[in-house]
Design a protein around this motif. Structure first.
Motif, PDB file in Angstrom:
ATOM      1  N   PHE A 178       0.962  -1.159  -0.191  1.00 26.99           N
ATOM      2  CA  PHE A 178       0.110  -0.060   0.098  1.00 26.99           C
ATOM      3  C   PHE A 178       0.941   1.324  -0.118  1.00 26.99           C
ATOM      4  CE2 PHE A 178      -2.246  -3.356   1.902  1.00 26.99           C
ATOM      5  CZ  PHE A 178      -3.714  -3.173   1.346  1.00 26.99           C
ATOM      6  N   MET A 179       0.606   2.142  -0.837  1.00 23.38           N
ATOM      7  CA  MET A 179       1.544   3.560  -1.107  1.00 23.38           C
ATOM      8  C   MET A 179       1.242   4.280   0.274  1.00 23.38           C
ATOM      9  SD  MET A 179       3.284   5.188  -3.053  1.00 23.38           S
ATOM     10  CE  MET A 179       3.944   6.690  -3.056  1.00 23.38           C
ATOM     11  N   PRO A 180       2.403   4.450   0.773  1.00 24.75           N
ATOM     12  CA  PRO A 180       2.370   5.501   2.086  1.00 24.75           C
ATOM     13  C   PRO A 180       2.496   6.757   1.497  1.00 24.75           C
ATOM     14  CG  PRO A 180       4.536   4.564   1.621  1.00 24.75           C
ATOM     15  CD  PRO A 180       3.615   3.837   0.680  1.00 24.75           C
ATOM     16  N   GLU A 181       2.648   7.878   2.407  1.00 25.35           N
ATOM     17  CA  GLU A 181       2.766   9.304   2.116  1.00 25.35           C
ATOM     18  C   GLU A 181       4.072   9.415   1.251  1.00 25.35           C
ATOM     19  OE1 GLU A 181       0.948  11.724   2.780  1.00 25.35           O
ATOM     20  OE2 GLU A 181      -0.638  10.465   3.662  1.00 25.35           O
ATOM     21  N   PRO A 182       3.687  10.091   0.245  1.00 21.99           N
ATOM     22  CA  PRO A 182       4.841  10.333  -0.551  1.00 21.99           C
ATOM     23  C   PRO A 182       6.377  10.611   0.156  1.00 21.99           C
ATOM     24  CG  PRO A 182       2.992  11.279  -1.625  1.00 21.99           C
ATOM     25  CD  PRO A 182       2.591  11.055  -0.171  1.00 21.99           C
ATOM     26  N   THR A 183       6.350  11.296   0.965  1.00 21.17           N
ATOM     27  CA  THR A 183       7.473  11.740   1.903  1.00 21.17           C
ATOM     28  C   THR A 183       8.205  10.550   2.323  1.00 21.17           C
ATOM     29  OG1 THR A 183       6.196  12.664   3.536  1.00 21.17           O
ATOM     30  CG2 THR A 183       6.963  14.012   1.955  1.00 21.17           C
ATOM     31  N   ILE A 184       7.300   9.715   2.830  1.00 19.14           N
ATOM     32  CA  ILE A 184       7.674   8.459   3.664  1.00 19.14           C
ATOM     33  C   ILE A 184       8.355   7.444   2.748  1.00 19.14           C
ATOM     34  CG2 ILE A 184       7.033   6.449   5.040  1.00 19.14           C
ATOM     35  CD1 ILE A 184       5.072   8.375   6.587  1.00 19.14           C
ATOM     36  N   ALA A 185       7.625   7.254   1.440  1.00 13.14           N
ATOM     37  CA  ALA A 185       7.721   6.543   0.373  1.00 13.14           C
ATOM     38  C   ALA A 185       9.294   6.773  -0.121  1.00 13.14           C
ATOM     39  CB  ALA A 185       6.863   6.428  -0.646  1.00 13.14           C
ATOM     40  N   ALA A 186       9.310   7.935  -0.131  1.00 12.24           N
ATOM     41  CA  ALA A 186      10.776   8.227  -0.743  1.00 12.24           C
ATOM     42  C   ALA A 186      11.916   8.294   0.119  1.00 12.24           C
ATOM     43  CB  ALA A 186      10.770   9.842  -1.280  1.00 12.24           C
ATOM     44  N   LEU A 187      11.762   8.069   1.663  1.00 15.44           N
ATOM     45  CA  LEU A 187      13.016   7.902   2.498  1.00 15.44           C
ATOM     46  C   LEU A 187      13.845   6.967   2.013  1.00 15.44           C
ATOM     47  CD1 LEU A 187      11.088   8.215   6.068  1.00 15.44           C
ATOM     48  CD2 LEU A 187      12.485  10.039   4.995  1.00 15.44           C
ATOM     49  N   VAL A 188      15.190   7.209   2.191  1.00 11.01           N
ATOM     50  CA  VAL A 188      16.097   6.308   1.592  1.00 11.01           C
ATOM     51  C   VAL A 188      16.923   5.578   2.604  1.00 11.01           C
ATOM     52  CG1 VAL A 188      18.427   6.252   0.444  1.00 11.01           C
ATOM     53  CG2 VAL A 188      16.713   8.075  -0.412  1.00 11.01           C
ATOM     54  N   ILE A 189      16.759   4.212   2.424  1.00  8.71           N
ATOM     55  CA  ILE A 189      17.242   3.309   3.548  1.00  8.71           C
ATOM     56  C   ILE A 189      18.129   2.403   2.727  1.00  8.71           C
ATOM     57  CG2 ILE A 189      16.687   1.730   5.232  1.00  8.71           C
ATOM     58  CD1 ILE A 189      14.182   3.214   5.765  1.00  8.71           C
ATOM     59  N   GLY A 190      19.352   2.215   3.316  1.00  4.66           N
ATOM     60  CA  GLY A 190      20.105   1.325   2.459  1.00  4.66           C
ATOM     61  C   GLY A 190      20.587   1.587   1.108  1.00  4.66           C
ATOM     62  N   GLY A 191      20.292   2.912   0.628  1.00  5.69           N
ATOM     63  CA  GLY A 191      20.579   3.398  -0.737  1.00  5.69           C
ATOM     64  C   GLY A 191      19.317   3.230  -1.677  1.00  5.69           C
ATOM     65  N   ILE A 192      18.251   2.805  -1.147  1.00  3.28           N
ATOM     66  CA  ILE A 192      16.951   2.654  -1.847  1.00  3.28           C
ATOM     67  C   ILE A 192      15.926   3.181  -1.271  1.00  3.28           C
ATOM     68  CG2 ILE A 192      17.615   0.725  -3.466  1.00  3.28           C
ATOM     69  CD1 ILE A 192      15.931  -1.012  -1.577  1.00  3.28           C
ATOM     70  N   SER A 193      14.873   3.627  -1.893  1.00  4.52           N
ATOM     71  CA  SER A 193      13.657   4.268  -1.094  1.00  4.52           C
ATOM     72  C   SER A 193      12.789   2.977  -0.326  1.00  4.52           C
ATOM     73  CB  SER A 193      12.831   4.927  -2.063  1.00  4.52           C
ATOM     74  OG  SER A 193      12.164   3.874  -2.876  1.00  4.52           O
ATOM     75  N   VAL A 194      12.032   3.639   0.620  1.00  2.00           N
ATOM     76  CA  VAL A 194      11.264   2.716   1.475  1.00  2.00           C
ATOM     77  C   VAL A 194      10.351   1.783   0.417  1.00  2.00           C
ATOM     78  CG1 VAL A 194       9.390   2.544   3.080  1.00  2.00           C
ATOM     79  CG2 VAL A 194      11.154   4.016   3.307  1.00  2.00           C
ATOM     80  N   LEU A 195       9.667   2.655  -0.502  1.00  2.00           N
ATOM     81  CA  LEU A 195       8.809   1.700  -1.460  1.00  2.00           C
ATOM     82  C   LEU A 195       9.623   0.809  -2.299  1.00  2.00           C
ATOM     83  CD1 LEU A 195       5.936   1.421  -2.494  1.00  2.00           C
ATOM     84  CD2 LEU A 195       6.503   3.009  -4.290  1.00  2.00           C
ATOM     85  N   GLU A 196      10.701   1.094  -2.911  1.00  2.00           N
ATOM     86  CA  GLU A 196      11.547   0.328  -3.485  1.00  2.00           C
ATOM     87  C   GLU A 196      12.090  -0.966  -2.921  1.00  2.00           C
ATOM     88  OE1 GLU A 196      13.705  -1.357  -6.779  1.00  2.00           O
ATOM     89  OE2 GLU A 196      12.341   0.231  -6.676  1.00  2.00           O
ATOM     90  N   ARG A 197      12.369  -0.698  -1.471  1.00  2.00           N
ATOM     91  CA  ARG A 197      12.796  -2.023  -0.468  1.00  2.00           C
ATOM     92  C   ARG A 197      11.481  -2.805  -0.304  1.00  2.00           C
ATOM     93  NH1 ARG A 197      16.679  -3.088   2.763  1.00  2.00           N
ATOM     94  NH2 ARG A 197      17.750  -1.132   2.167  1.00  2.00           N
TER      95      ARG A 197
END
Length: 435
Positions: free
Chosen positions: A8-27
């Motif tokens: 499920f798509m989170p808020e865009p700012t949260i989805a775009a947070l970078v963790i380990g070199g990739i965004s939350v949504l990508e992870r």
């Protein structure tokens, strides 16, 4: 029957947070793919949002037409970052299933509370028929919340306790804290980034890889994680450095060769850590160990060739063979043990892990040779490496037969009967197996 992934798509700012070199949504998408999802849907992705590779944006009405009744759907909550072991456990669970945790779970923002003491922890497995029916009749309700409530009320649904998941990670050969977080800010993302890199560290290593390499590896992983450099590229670069070391050894540039060979130690750990940090695995990554061994054995041959040329003697070739052949036998033996038992021989028990710390391997060989090199005793050090290899292989042989016997007696009744029938029980001692 297909296994599908749903996030499920989170808020865009949260989805775009970078963790380990990739965004939350990508992870999230990569984690679902790693768990076996053949197709991954992102619900209610806003226009112009970046679509993660391998996923498909859908609306709830569209979802009902894309899922077959026989499908199994693995669902991941908005903005939730979990350990891949969590998703693997859920993928193995019976359908339907719901991941639950104690209500005191740290960072449990936005998670459904099932009762006063229990949280639905954001991961679920549901059959396609149920999900499609809910999607068609949803109306203005929130799909994630309705699915969770439906599973919570289903007496046939398996509840997988988050706290019951085993912390031991076989691929990393150590216990690793289970990851579960819902980052809300850059500060949260930075803390989670550090935890993911730390969790990527393998256990059961030789002493250079355990005490010297990790700070170098972690620095390089953090440097490379946001880039487009892949773990396979790092593996190839390590191979180039290793080939350079072999050439230097063969041409008599022993110091250059030794420095380059020592550099391959931490570089060799970077590709695996980078893959685990970015959830970016490749089938070719399994061939890395073959490349490592080939380069290592090439170094000894090149060193032997150099000494044979300068000494006008075949003795250095024999010394090189005494390093390579025992090490090769041990590697083959270890691979057989892994495929036979599902576990590494070096990680079979406390004693094996302690032996692994000091046993003769590429890193311990090189650092041992460095001591002799500093004293100018290059050839003497080469001879010591041969002795080191022989002793290590002998110990490995002893532990192999002990552990293979233990495993066989435990897992096969006929083998256990054979061992009992042929036991030397008349001897005045009793075999004690270390744990």
């Amino acid at each position: 029957m297909r296994t599908l992934g749903l996030v499920f798509m989170p808020e865009p700012t949260i989805a775009a947070l970078v963790i380990g070199g990739i965004s939350v949504l990508e992870r999230q998408v990569r984690l679902l793919r790693r768990a076996g999802a053949t197709a991954i849907f992102v619900v209610d992705m806003p226009p112009l949002a970046v679509i993660p590779v391998g996923s498909e944006p859908v609306t709830v009405p569209q979802l009902a037409d894309l899922i077959a009744e026989t499908d199994r759907v693995l669902i991941l909550s908005r903005g939730l970052v979990v350990d891949e072991r969590v998703l693997a456990a859920m993928a193995r669970a019976n359908t339907p299933a719901l991941l639950v945790a104690d209500a005191t779970l740290s960072g449990a923002q936005g998670v459904e509370r099932l009762d006063a003491l229990t949280l639905a922890s954001g991961v679920a497995v549901v059959d396609g028929a149920t999900l499609a029916t809910i999607a068609r009749t949803l109306g203005d309700w929130d799909l994630e919340a309705v699915v969770t409530r439906t599973l919570a009320a289903d007496s046939t649904a398996t509840r997988v306790e988050f706290s019951s998941l085993p912390l031991y990670a076989p691929a990393r050969r150590r216990e690793v804290p289970m990851l579960w977080a819902r980052p809300q800010s850059e500060i949260d993302a930075a803390a989670l980034d550090g935890a993911i890199v730390a969790a990527a560290q393998k256990g059961c290593l030789d002493w250079p890889a355990r005490f010297i390499h990790p700070p170098i590896e972690n620095f390089l992983v953090r440097l490379l994680a946001p880039t487009s450099i892949t773990p396979n590229m790092v593996t190839l670069a390590t191979g180039v450095v290793g080939i350079g070391a072999a050439f230097a050894f063969a041409t008599g540039w022993l110091w250059l060769g030794l420095i380059l060979a020592l550099l391959t130690g931490p570089l060799d750990g970077v590709d695996g850590k980078l893959a685990r940090t970015r959830v970016e695995y490749s089938r070719f990554g399994d061939l890395e160990h073959l490349l490592d061994k080939s380069l290592e054995y090439a170094w000894y041959l090149c060193i032997g060739a150099h000494f044979a040329t300068t000494m006008h003697s075949a003795l250095p070739w024999a010394i090189a063979a005494l390093i390579i052949l025992p090490a090769l036998c041990e590697a083959i033996q270890g691979e057989f043990f892994r495929r036979f038992t599902g576990r590494q021989l070096d990680d079979a028990g406390v004693l094996e892990r302690r032996i692994r710390l000091i046993a003769g391997r590429r890193n311990t060989f090189l650092w041992t040779w460095l001591v002799f090199a500093a004293a100018g005793a290059w050839l003497a050090g080469f001879v010591v490496l041969a002795a080191y290899s022989i002793v290590t292989t002998g110990i490995a042989q002893w532990r192999f037969y002990r552990r293979i016997g233990d495993y066989s007696r435990t897992h096969a009744a006929a083998v256990a009967d054979n061992f009992r029938a042929t036991d030397y029980d008349f001897l005045p001692y009793k075999t004690v197996t270390s744990k």
